[in-house]
Design an enzyme around this catalytic site. Structure first.
Site, mmCIF file in Angstrom:
data_model
loop_
_atom_site.group_PDB
_atom_site.id
_atom_site.type_symbol
_atom_site.label_atom_id
_atom_site.label_comp_id
_atom_site.label_asym_id
_atom_site.label_seq_id
_atom_site.Cartn_x
_atom_site.Cartn_y
_atom_site.Cartn_z
ATOM 1 N N ARG A 51 28.811 -51.110 -54.457
ATOM 2 C CA ARG A 51 29.020 -50.732 -54.861
ATOM 3 C C ARG A 51 27.435 -51.163 -55.871
ATOM 4 O O ARG A 51 27.193 -50.625 -56.303
ATOM 5 C CB ARG A 51 30.677 -51.651 -55.857
ATOM 6 N N TYR A 103 25.207 -31.278 -74.498
ATOM 7 C CA TYR A 103 25.766 -30.844 -73.256
ATOM 8 C C TYR A 103 26.886 -31.318 -74.064
ATOM 9 O O TYR A 103 27.195 -32.446 -74.405
ATOM 10 C CB TYR A 103 25.440 -31.378 -72.179
ATOM 11 N N ASP A 175 17.831 -37.274 -72.768
ATOM 12 C CA ASP A 175 18.423 -36.236 -72.106
ATOM 13 C C ASP A 175 17.019 -35.262 -71.301
ATOM 14 O O ASP A 175 17.482 -34.012 -71.620
ATOM 15 C CB ASP A 175 19.923 -35.747 -72.137
ATOM 16 N N LYS A 200 21.726 -30.400 -61.351
ATOM 17 C CA LYS A 200 21.555 -29.719 -61.941
ATOM 18 C C LYS A 200 19.632 -29.437 -61.236
ATOM 19 O O LYS A 200 19.307 -29.768 -59.563
ATOM 20 C CB LYS A 200 20.700 -29.873 -63.547
HETATM 21 C C1 LIG Z 1 25.725 -31.106 -66.689
HETATM 22 C C2 LIG Z 1 24.778 -31.872 -67.933
HETATM 23 C C3 LIG Z 1 24.852 -33.418 -67.969
HETATM 24 C C4 LIG Z 1 26.178 -33.636 -67.299
HETATM 25 O O1 LIG Z 1 26.159 -33.830 -65.566
HETATM 26 P P1 LIG Z 1 27.352 -33.824 -64.880
HETATM 27 O O2 LIG Z 1 27.009 -33.951 -63.461
HETATM 28 O O3 LIG Z 1 27.801 -32.273 -64.726
HETATM 29 O O4 LIG Z 1 28.117 -34.835 -65.033
HETATM 30 C C5 LIG Z 1 24.409 -33.955 -68.957
HETATM 31 N N1 LIG Z 1 24.097 -33.364 -69.777
HETATM 32 C C6 LIG Z 1 22.880 -31.797 -69.306
HETATM 33 C C7 LIG Z 1 21.169 -31.621 -70.019
HETATM 34 C C8 LIG Z 1 23.992 -31.468 -68.614
HETATM 35 O O5 LIG Z 1 23.332 -30.185 -68.474
#
Ligand SMILES: *Cc1c(COP(=O)(O)O)cnc(C)c1O
Length: 384
Positions: A51, A103, A175, A200
């Site tokens: 962890r 998001y 982000d 992504k």
């Molecule tokens: C998908 C996404 C998230 C969340 O991420 P997960 O891996 O699905 O928990 C956060 N910010 C953006 C811009 C995203 O496209």
């Protein structure tokens, strides 16, 4: 020798990934071990419990930090796990200013979860820098922005936001999921913390869920290291390996995503059944100039409004064959989605309309297939 033109492409393949010392394995091994032997109690090789630290995770974290030009990287079990852990750096009574079309899951975390612990968030349109100052409060600790946003592809001026945020003594969180460090480097533009859903583009193959936070700041890094261990939203070693493997081809994939997107934008702009195309590389886009300054390319995401509203949009979504109708983005395969009934169904109609997420809005995540095949697929879907 001239300077390399694409140093990041090299970093994608090598950063954090020294050959394994015992066997010489070129890829970091997947260390499936929860615990590590201690020579004598308390004496170990830097790894005691997975962890806290795991060698496969260390390799991923070093790679992520290098790509963003940061000193410290932290990997998490998902983007939401990364953002939750980062928000746990705050305390009761602290305040966040965030972009208004974050998001959905990020908005939910702030508005529904952390609000219960006395951490309030004000949502404003940060694509206009002048909206930030009036939203700041004495207790504002984070300014949190996504650029480009989803699905309206609005851009925010990271440099401009950083200046105001820092003058206020707060930290700027960006982000960078949609752009990736290949197209945009927020730390160099003044961001204090960068978050990612590695699910992504970084993972890139729609086969793993993961998240990350990177920073150049030692104090934030110390808190994040503490909270990573205390909260425990850590990724397993196989997930780390998959994201690392995805990152190896990030440069090649991003080039292909961007080239394909450009061709598809040109096609959509000319099409008689398209009402409007939203893409930061178009002159009509409100942040077209900012895009040129802040991003290496406008990216691989396109939104457009089809004529005929919801019914036409639904039929179009059902009619594509290569473009698979699914949530998520950033994989090698092209995806199509209808934000009003998929990703943003939970957003109240009024808010949705204010953001411009009309019923006929279609979002495309452009994959790396042959662009001719993608164009043919869209063409036949329009005919239907
Ligand atoms: C998908 C996404 C998230 C969340 O991420 P997960 O891996 O699905 O928990 C956060 N910010 C953006 C811009 C995203 O496209």
């Amino acid at each position: 020798m001239t300077e390399s033109k694409n140093a990041l492409a090299t970093q994608c393949i090598h950063a954090g990934q020294e050959p394994e010392p015992i066997t010489g394995a070129v890829m970091p091994p997947v260390f499936f071990s929860s615990t590590y032997i201690q020579e004598s109690p308390g004496k170990h090789k830097g790894y005691e419990y997975s962890r806290t630290h795991n060698p496969t995770r260390t390799a991923l974290q070093d790679s992520l930090a290098a790509l963003e030009g940061a000193k410290h990287g932290f990997a998490f079990s998902s983007g939401c796990g990364a953002m939750s852990t980062l928000l746990m750096c705050l305390s009761q009574g602290d305040h966040v200013v965030a972009g208004d079309d974050l998001y959905g899951g990020t908005r939910r975390l702030m508005a529904q979860v952390f609000s219960r612990f006395g951490i309030e968030t004000t949502f404003v349109d940060l694509s206009d820098v002048s909206n930030l100052e009036p939203a700041l409060q004495k207790n504002t600790k984070f300014v949190w922005v996504e650029t480009p946003t989803n699905p309206m592809l609005k851009l925010s001026d990271i440099k401009g936001l950083a200046k105001i945020t820092h003058a206020h003594g707060a930290a700027l969180v960006v982000d960078n999921t949609f752009a990736t460090p290949y197209l945009q480097r927020p730390i160099e533009l003044g961001a204090d913390l960068v978050v990612h859903s590695t699910t992504k583009y970084l993972g890139g193959h729609s086969d793993v869920i993961g998240g990350a936070v990177v920073t150049n700041n030692d104090q934030w890094a110390e808190q994040l290291a503490y909270l990573t261990n205390a909260v425990g939203a850590v990724p397993g070693p196989m997930d780390c390996f998959l994201v690392l493997r995805g990152i190896k081809t990030l440069a090649a994939r991003m080039e292909a995503h961007c080239l394909n997107a450009r061709k598809i934008v040109d096609f959509l702009v000319e099409h008689s059944k398209v009402e409007k195309v939203i893409f930061p590389g178009l002159k009509e886009h409100p942040q077209y100039e900012l895009c040129k300054q802040q991003m290496a390319h406008p990216g691989g995401m396109i939104s457009f409004v089809i004529k005929g509203g919801l019914e036409a949009a639904k039929r179009f979504n059902e009619s594509t064959q290569l473009f698979r109708c699914a949530e998520s983005l950033g994989g090698v395969e092209s995806l199509i989605g209808l934000p009003a009934v998929m990703t943003h169904a939970s957003v109240p109609l009024k808010v949705r309309e204010n953001l411009g997420i009309v019923d006929g809005l279609i979002r495309l995540s452009i994959g790396i297939e042959d662009p001719i095949d993608l164009l043919k697929d869209l063409g036949q879907a329009f005919e239907r």
